[in-house]
Each structure stands twice: as C-alpha cells, then as structure tokens.
Design an enzyme around this catalytic site. Structure first.
Site, mmCIF file in Angstrom:
data_model
loop_
_atom_site.group_PDB
_atom_site.id
_atom_site.type_symbol
_atom_site.label_atom_id
_atom_site.label_comp_id
_atom_site.label_asym_id
_atom_site.label_seq_id
_atom_site.Cartn_x
_atom_site.Cartn_y
_atom_site.Cartn_z
ATOM 1 N N ALA A 57 -13.582 -6.384 11.728
ATOM 2 C CA ALA A 57 -13.209 -7.810 11.802
ATOM 3 C C ALA A 57 -11.829 -8.020 11.199
ATOM 4 O O ALA A 57 -10.995 -8.752 11.758
ATOM 5 C CB ALA A 57 -14.243 -8.669 11.077
ATOM 6 N N GLY A 92 0.832 -1.202 0.000
ATOM 7 C CA GLY A 92 0.000 0.000 0.000
ATOM 8 C C GLY A 92 0.862 1.246 0.000
ATOM 9 O O GLY A 92 0.522 2.266 0.626
ATOM 10 N N TYR A 96 -14.598 -4.182 8.192
ATOM 11 C CA TYR A 96 -13.287 -3.543 8.426
ATOM 12 C C TYR A 96 -12.785 -3.865 9.851
ATOM 13 O O TYR A 96 -11.630 -4.242 10.043
ATOM 14 C CB TYR A 96 -13.441 -2.046 8.222
ATOM 15 C CG TYR A 96 -12.174 -1.241 8.298
ATOM 16 C CD1 TYR A 96 -11.231 -1.261 7.273
ATOM 17 C CD2 TYR A 96 -11.927 -0.413 9.397
ATOM 18 C CE1 TYR A 96 -10.074 -0.491 7.342
ATOM 19 C CE2 TYR A 96 -10.772 0.354 9.465
ATOM 20 C CZ TYR A 96 -9.850 0.312 8.442
ATOM 21 O OH TYR A 96 -8.706 1.084 8.520
ATOM 22 N N ILE A 126 -6.520 9.402 10.515
ATOM 23 C CA ILE A 126 -5.318 9.990 9.901
ATOM 24 C C ILE A 126 -5.711 10.640 8.572
ATOM 25 O O ILE A 126 -6.505 10.079 7.808
ATOM 26 C CB ILE A 126 -4.243 8.900 9.644
ATOM 27 C CG1 ILE A 126 -3.974 8.066 10.917
ATOM 28 C CG2 ILE A 126 -2.954 9.532 9.123
ATOM 29 C CD1 ILE A 126 -3.382 8.791 12.093
ATOM 30 N N LYS A 163 -9.403 -5.813 10.957
ATOM 31 C CA LYS A 163 -8.358 -5.146 11.749
ATOM 32 C C LYS A 163 -8.153 -5.825 13.113
ATOM 33 O O LYS A 163 -7.034 -5.875 13.622
ATOM 34 C CB LYS A 163 -8.689 -3.660 11.917
ATOM 35 C CG LYS A 163 -8.676 -2.879 10.587
ATOM 36 C CD LYS A 163 -7.338 -2.955 9.894
ATOM 37 C CE LYS A 163 -7.235 -2.070 8.662
ATOM 38 N NZ LYS A 163 -5.926 -2.166 8.001
ATOM 39 N N ASP A 214 -1.290 -7.267 -6.396
ATOM 40 C CA ASP A 214 -2.512 -7.301 -5.592
ATOM 41 C C ASP A 214 -2.208 -8.174 -4.378
ATOM 42 O O ASP A 214 -1.897 -9.362 -4.534
ATOM 43 C CB ASP A 214 -3.664 -7.894 -6.426
ATOM 44 C CG ASP A 214 -4.974 -7.886 -5.671
ATOM 45 O OD1 ASP A 214 -4.956 -7.932 -4.416
ATOM 46 O OD2 ASP A 214 -6.025 -7.840 -6.326
ATOM 47 N N VAL A 215 -2.302 -7.587 -3.185
ATOM 48 C CA VAL A 215 -1.873 -8.324 -1.978
ATOM 49 C C VAL A 215 -2.717 -9.563 -1.689
ATOM 50 O O VAL A 215 -2.309 -10.421 -0.915
ATOM 51 C CB VAL A 215 -1.862 -7.420 -0.713
ATOM 52 C CG1 VAL A 215 -0.863 -6.296 -0.858
ATOM 53 C CG2 VAL A 215 -3.254 -6.894 -0.379
ATOM 54 N N SER A 226 -6.067 -0.845 13.181
ATOM 55 C CA SER A 226 -6.866 0.387 13.264
ATOM 56 C C SER A 226 -7.524 0.442 14.628
ATOM 57 O O SER A 226 -7.744 -0.605 15.266
ATOM 58 C CB SER A 226 -7.955 0.348 12.180
ATOM 59 O OG SER A 226 -8.932 1.335 12.426
ATOM 60 N N SER A 231 1.531 3.191 -2.504
ATOM 61 C CA SER A 231 1.265 4.136 -3.606
ATOM 62 C C SER A 231 0.681 5.449 -3.120
ATOM 63 O O SER A 231 0.679 6.431 -3.869
ATOM 64 C CB SER A 231 0.331 3.488 -4.639
ATOM 65 O OG SER A 231 -0.891 3.105 -4.055
HETATM 66 P P1 NAP Z 1 -5.317 4.818 1.357
HETATM 67 O O1 NAP Z 1 -4.868 6.203 1.190
HETATM 68 O O2 NAP Z 1 -6.648 4.430 0.815
HETATM 69 O O3 NAP Z 1 -4.207 3.840 0.751
HETATM 70 C C1 NAP Z 1 -4.421 2.453 0.739
HETATM 71 C C2 NAP Z 1 -3.250 1.774 0.070
HETATM 72 O O4 NAP Z 1 -3.527 0.374 -0.007
HETATM 73 C C3 NAP Z 1 -3.023 2.268 -1.345
HETATM 74 O O5 NAP Z 1 -1.640 2.394 -1.571
HETATM 75 C C4 NAP Z 1 -3.591 1.151 -2.201
HETATM 76 O O6 NAP Z 1 -2.888 1.099 -3.422
HETATM 77 C C5 NAP Z 1 -3.287 -0.058 -1.336
HETATM 78 N N1 NAP Z 1 -4.129 -1.201 -1.658
HETATM 79 C C6 NAP Z 1 -5.476 -1.315 -1.509
HETATM 80 N N2 NAP Z 1 -5.884 -2.512 -1.951
HETATM 81 C C7 NAP Z 1 -4.777 -3.173 -2.394
HETATM 82 C C8 NAP Z 1 -4.554 -4.450 -2.959
HETATM 83 N N3 NAP Z 1 -5.560 -5.326 -3.172
HETATM 84 N N4 NAP Z 1 -3.296 -4.797 -3.284
HETATM 85 C C9 NAP Z 1 -2.273 -3.933 -3.094
HETATM 86 N N5 NAP Z 1 -2.408 -2.728 -2.544
HETATM 87 C C10 NAP Z 1 -3.656 -2.345 -2.209
HETATM 88 O O7 NAP Z 1 -5.321 4.397 2.889
HETATM 89 P P2 NAP Z 1 -4.521 4.994 4.135
HETATM 90 O O8 NAP Z 1 -5.398 5.943 4.833
HETATM 91 O O9 NAP Z 1 -3.161 5.405 3.758
HETATM 92 O O10 NAP Z 1 -4.464 3.691 5.041
HETATM 93 C C11 NAP Z 1 -3.348 2.804 5.031
HETATM 94 C C12 NAP Z 1 -3.605 1.699 6.041
HETATM 95 O O11 NAP Z 1 -3.857 2.270 7.315
HETATM 96 C C13 NAP Z 1 -4.827 0.836 5.709
HETATM 97 O O12 NAP Z 1 -4.585 -0.488 6.073
HETATM 98 C C14 NAP Z 1 -5.902 1.431 6.580
HETATM 99 O O13 NAP Z 1 -6.912 0.496 6.886
HETATM 100 C C15 NAP Z 1 -5.088 1.809 7.805
HETATM 101 N N6 NAP Z 1 -5.724 2.850 8.610
HETATM 102 C C16 NAP Z 1 -5.950 4.103 8.086
HETATM 103 C C17 NAP Z 1 -6.560 5.049 8.894
HETATM 104 C C18 NAP Z 1 -6.823 6.448 8.412
HETATM 105 O O14 NAP Z 1 -7.461 7.215 9.152
HETATM 106 N N7 NAP Z 1 -6.382 6.850 7.238
HETATM 107 C C19 NAP Z 1 -6.953 4.728 10.187
HETATM 108 C C20 NAP Z 1 -6.719 3.459 10.668
HETATM 109 C C21 NAP Z 1 -6.086 2.520 9.872
HETATM 110 P P3 NAP Z 1 -3.499 0.699 -4.855
HETATM 111 O O15 NAP Z 1 -4.903 1.235 -4.908
HETATM 112 O O16 NAP Z 1 -2.530 1.331 -5.796
HETATM 113 O O17 NAP Z 1 -3.440 -0.795 -4.885
#
Ligand code: NAP
Length: 251
Positions: free
Chosen positions: A161, A17, A159, A192, A163, A67-68, A146, A19
């Site tokens: 479940a 993730g 989500y 975040i 996490k 794709d993970v 999370s 990107s």
């Molecule tokens: P984001 O901006 O939506 O980024 C998600 C990343 O995951 C992207 O790089 C996306 O890249 C990648 N991804 C999604 N599905 C994928 C797949 N099947 N294979 C490979 N890569 C995949 O999310 P974020 O806010 O940075 O969150 C990052 C992590 O932190 C996540 O696990 C999220 O649940 C966790 N988190 C975030 C928050 C928050 O408030 N932002 C809070 C708690 C936890 P591609 O689309 O290019 O594949």
C-alpha cells in the site's frame, strides 16, 4: 556493473535513507557525479560513513540525522539546505521499512509505521522541496517504490500500500509540477541485495531467485544508475513514470 556517467556538477541533492543499502550507494554515486549530497537518515554514525565515502572520493556531502516521518525535522532539513546552498535540485525519497506479516495478524502499529515512514515521509520531503523547485523552475523528485507496489506480495499489505501510494502520489505530483520544469518519477526495485533483504535468510532468497527471470538478485548500483539517469538533463522530458529495476520480475 559499472556506474553511469552523468555530470551533476553544481547540483544539490537530498537522499533519504542514505545510511545504508540502496540509499547509501545512490548518495555515493550522486557525489561521484559532482552533486553536493545531503545525506539523511536516523543513524548518525552510519550516515557519517556515507559522507566519508563521498568526501574521500573527492565529493562534497553532509550528514543530517532526521526521522522522515517528523514534519518539523523534514522542513528544517529542506529549509536549511535552501538557506545554505540556495537551491535543491534533486530529491531522492528512498527511506523505507518493512513490517511483513499476513493481514489477519497485522498490528495497527505494523500498518502505521510502514505507511508513515514510506509514504508520509516521502510526502513531507516532496512537499517541502517542491515549494522551492517550482519557484526555481527546475528539479527532480525520485521516489523509491517497489515491485510490491506494482504486484501483490503475501505478507506485505502495508508495504505494498505504501509503495503503490508512492506511484499514485508521483503521478499526480508530476501533473502539478511538469510545466514548472520539475519531474517526478518512481523507481520500483525488485529484489536487491541489501541489509533489508539479508534478514530474509538464504532459503527465502534462493526461492525468490526462482521467480526472477534474471535468476539473480540486483545490486544497489543497478538502482543508483537509474537515479543518476532520472536526475540528469537526459531525463528532462520523463515524468510521472515508474521504472522497474527487477531482473524481469514484473515483465
Ligand atoms: P535498508 O538497507 O533497510 O535501508 C533503509 C534506509 O532507510 C536506511 O538508511 C534507514 O536509515 C532509512 N530509514 C528507515 N526509516 C527511517 C526513518 N523513519 N527516517 C529516516 N530514515 C529512515 O533498505 P534498502 O534495501 O536499501 O531499501 C531502500 C529503499 O528501497 C526502501 O524504500 C525500500 O523499501 C526500497 N526497496 C528495496 C528493495 C530491496 O530489495 N532491497 C526492493 C524494493 C524496494 P536509519 O535506520 O539510519 O534511519
């Protein structure tokens, strides 16, 4: 917010993730700290932007589209990294998605997609990397959970479940790998500021702030600093833990 200063020179890190959002900043910070970073996600163009940011700052990185949730792709990334660099020292399982809706309206696909990406994806990478880490008798696995895996949140049964599953998986895996010098920990971010939360809109974000004791959203660097710490030698005796980065939401 300043960056934590740690020396990860010579370490090989995989960040899923990478990107955008939290994963991108984690990858950039690991690169700035001296690690060679293998940046994984599906969007090749955006991954290349992350890699460019790292290399322009003097670091070393490469992008691999994957794709993970696809076992063959994941094993090819990990086996390829081991062959090329002879080691994998740090795995940051950060890729994640949301498909929020109340359970009575939740489609099978909403459930399956979130569990498959968030939990199976982390399992596939952790399994593949742990095989090499345990033989090398060193390694760091950091799983992005999370606050929704710690406390409930209406509309996020899938989500939450996934996490909470990461927290359980990490605890058990930490017991399996501790004597081999490999640590396994979770980070539980709160709210975040990233692309994932931007889609929620201003009204929801303003309301959410009222439930955060710090009264503000966190930044990706807040999370990346914890990744740096858990990846560093300073965290060698910490395993099976979940570190909340949430401005007090779970206090
Ligand atoms: P984001 O901006 O939506 O980024 C998600 C990343 O995951 C992207 O790089 C996306 O890249 C990648 N991804 C999604 N599905 C994928 C797949 N099947 N294979 C490979 N890569 C995949 O999310 P974020 O806010 O940075 O969150 C990052 C992590 O932190 C996540 O696990 C999220 O649940 C966790 N988190 C975030 C928050 C928050 O408030 N932002 C809070 C708690 C936890 P591609 O689309 O290019 O594949």
């Amino acid at each position: 917010m300043s960056s934590l200063s740690v020396d990860l020179s010579g370490k090989i890190a995989i960040v899923t993730g990478a990107s955008q959002g939290i994963g991108r900043v984690c990858a950039v910070e690991l690169g700035r700290s001296g690690a060679t970073v293998i940046c994984v996600a599906r969007n090749a163009e955006k991954l290349n932007e992350t890699v460019n940011e790292i290399t322009e700052a003097g670091g070393t990185a490469e992008a691999i589209s994957c794709d993970v949730s696809d076992r063959e792709s994941v094993e090819s990334v990990v086996d390829g990294a081991k062959e090329k660099y002879d080691n994998i020292d740090i795995l940051v399982n950060n890729a994640g998605i949301t498909r929020d809706t109340l359970m009575p309206a939740m489609e099978d696909d909403d459930w399956d997609a979130v569990i498959t990406t968030n939990l199976r994806g982390a399992f596939l990478f952790a399994r593949a990397c742990s095989r090499y880490m345990m033989r090398a008798r060193t390694g760091r696995i950091i799983n992005m959970s999370s606050v929704s895996g710690i406390k409930g949140n209406a509309g996020q049964t899938n989500y939450s479940a996934s996490k909470a599953g990461l927290i359980g998986m990490s605890k058990s895996l930490s017991c399996e790998l501790a004597r081999r010098g490999v640590t396994v920990n979770c980070i539980a971010p709160g709210f975040i500021e990233t692309e994932m939360t931007a889609v929620l809109g201003e009204a929801i974000i303003d309301a959410a702030k009222q439930n955060i004791p710090a009264r503000k959203l966190g930044q990706p660097i807040d999370v990346a600093n914890c990744v740096l710490f858990l990846a560093s030698d300073a965290a060698a005796y910490i395993t099976g833990q979940t570190l909340a980065v949430d401005g007090g939401m779970t206090a």
